[in-house]
Design an enzyme around this catalytic site. Structure first.
Site, PDB file in Angstrom:
ATOM      1  N   GLY A  13       0.845  -1.185   0.000  1.00  0.00           N
ATOM      2  CA  GLY A  13       0.000   0.000   0.000  1.00  0.00           C
ATOM      3  C   GLY A  13       0.880   1.234   0.000  1.00  0.00           C
ATOM      4  N   GLN A  46       3.152   9.915   1.191  1.00  0.00           N
ATOM      5  CA  GLN A  46       4.442   9.241   1.349  1.00  0.00           C
ATOM      6  C   GLN A  46       5.417   9.601   0.229  1.00  0.00           C
ATOM      7  OE1 GLN A  46       2.495   5.194   2.195  1.00  0.00           O
ATOM      8  NE2 GLN A  46       4.445   5.028   3.265  1.00  0.00           N
ATOM      9  N   CYS A  62       6.071  -0.290   7.323  1.00  0.00           N
ATOM     10  CA  CYS A  62       5.697   0.884   6.524  1.00  0.00           C
ATOM     11  C   CYS A  62       6.896   1.291   5.674  1.00  0.00           C
ATOM     12  CB  CYS A  62       5.293   2.029   7.461  1.00  0.00           C
ATOM     13  SG  CYS A  62       4.831   3.544   6.594  1.00  0.00           S
ATOM     14  N   LEU A  63       6.642   1.609   4.422  1.00  0.00           N
ATOM     15  CA  LEU A  63       7.728   2.030   3.534  1.00  0.00           C
ATOM     16  C   LEU A  63       8.391   3.311   4.044  1.00  0.00           C
ATOM     17  CD1 LEU A  63       6.021   1.355   0.084  1.00  0.00           C
ATOM     18  CD2 LEU A  63       7.794  -0.021   1.180  1.00  0.00           C
ATOM     19  N   HIS A  69      -4.318   1.388   7.502  1.00  0.00           N
ATOM     20  CA  HIS A  69      -2.954   1.929   7.558  1.00  0.00           C
ATOM     21  C   HIS A  69      -2.826   3.117   6.589  1.00  0.00           C
ATOM     22  CE1 HIS A  69       1.601   1.165   7.755  1.00  0.00           C
ATOM     23  NE2 HIS A  69       1.479   1.999   6.732  1.00  0.00           N
ATOM     24  N   GLU A  70      -3.361   2.945   5.367  1.00  0.00           N
ATOM     25  CA  GLU A  70      -3.225   4.020   4.360  1.00  0.00           C
ATOM     26  C   GLU A  70      -4.096   5.227   4.713  1.00  0.00           C
ATOM     27  OE1 GLU A  70      -0.750   3.735   2.648  1.00  0.00           O
ATOM     28  OE2 GLU A  70      -0.515   1.580   2.895  1.00  0.00           O
ATOM     29  N   HIS A  82      -2.380   7.313   7.061  1.00  0.00           N
ATOM     30  CA  HIS A  82      -1.387   8.202   6.440  1.00  0.00           C
ATOM     31  C   HIS A  82      -2.031   9.512   6.001  1.00  0.00           C
ATOM     32  CE1 HIS A  82       2.437   6.122   6.244  1.00  0.00           C
ATOM     33  NE2 HIS A  82       1.908   5.022   5.729  1.00  0.00           N
TER      34      HIS A  82
HETATM   35 NI    NI Z   1       2.823   3.146   5.694  1.00  0.00          NI
END
Ligand code: NI
Length: 180
Positions: free
Chosen positions: A46, A51, A97-98, A139-140, A143
């Site tokens: 995701g 991000q 998480c990226l 999660h997204e 963000h």
């Molecule tokens: Ni993340």
């Protein structure tokens, strides 16, 4: 299409509340294409636009086809996503998480959610998600509110970085893997 650099957790942009998208323009569609490319190159499940430094309410999610999950192969691009209903049931799961490379954590999430959004063509959508997909969407959406999984985690720990480890863990554990 272009891959874009992913921002890391110390970047204050990640703490901004993203703005709503009035309508999906060609620029938004180009943004979504870049998000797919960036997420896939990073082997994420995701990604939120913030991000890559664009604080707009746009998210993508993709459950890998090789994952042992009922939603394996599902891909979603959502504009202005919001949780409109959540289950009373909550479950713990492991997330990464990226934007927080090298760390994983246990995060409680709603087991089932209903998400309202607009698709990339501007069509309103309402979807029900359970389990891992519901987790990725939560999660997204977090963000887009400036919230990171480490804010909600009950425990965090360092993980081995590198694709091999990710692949092994994914093959072995399925649902506990995936960065978003
Ligand atoms: Ni993340």
């Amino acid at each position: 299409m272009a891959q874009r650099p992913i921002l890391f957790a110390d970047n204050p942009i990640l703490r901004e509340k993203s703005r709503r998208v009035p309508r999906p323009t060609p620029e938004i569609q180009a943004l979504i294409r870049d998000m797919w490319e960036t997420m896939r190159a990073a082997r994420g499940v995701g990604l939120a636009a913030v991000q890559i430094g664009v604080p707009l309410r746009v998210i993508v999610a993709e459950i890998p086809e090789d994952m042992d999950d009922p939603d394996a192969g599902t891909s979603l691009a959502l504009i202005n996503p919001e949780l409109v209903k959540v289950s009373s049931e909550v479950e713990d799961g492991v997330e990464g998480c990226l934007s927080v490379p090298g760390w994983a954590g246990t995060v409680p999430r709603f087991v089932e959610v209903i998400v309202k959004a607009v698709d990339p063509k501007g069509k309103p959508v309402r979807l029900k998600a359970r389990g891992y997909l519901a987790r990725v969407l939560q999660h997204e959406i977090d963000h887009t509110e400036g919230v990171l999984f480490i804010d909600r985690a009950t425990e965090v720990w360092p993980v081995e970085e590198g694709e091999e480890e990710q692949e092994e863990a994914r093959a072995a554990g399925g649902k506990t893997q995936g960065v978003a």
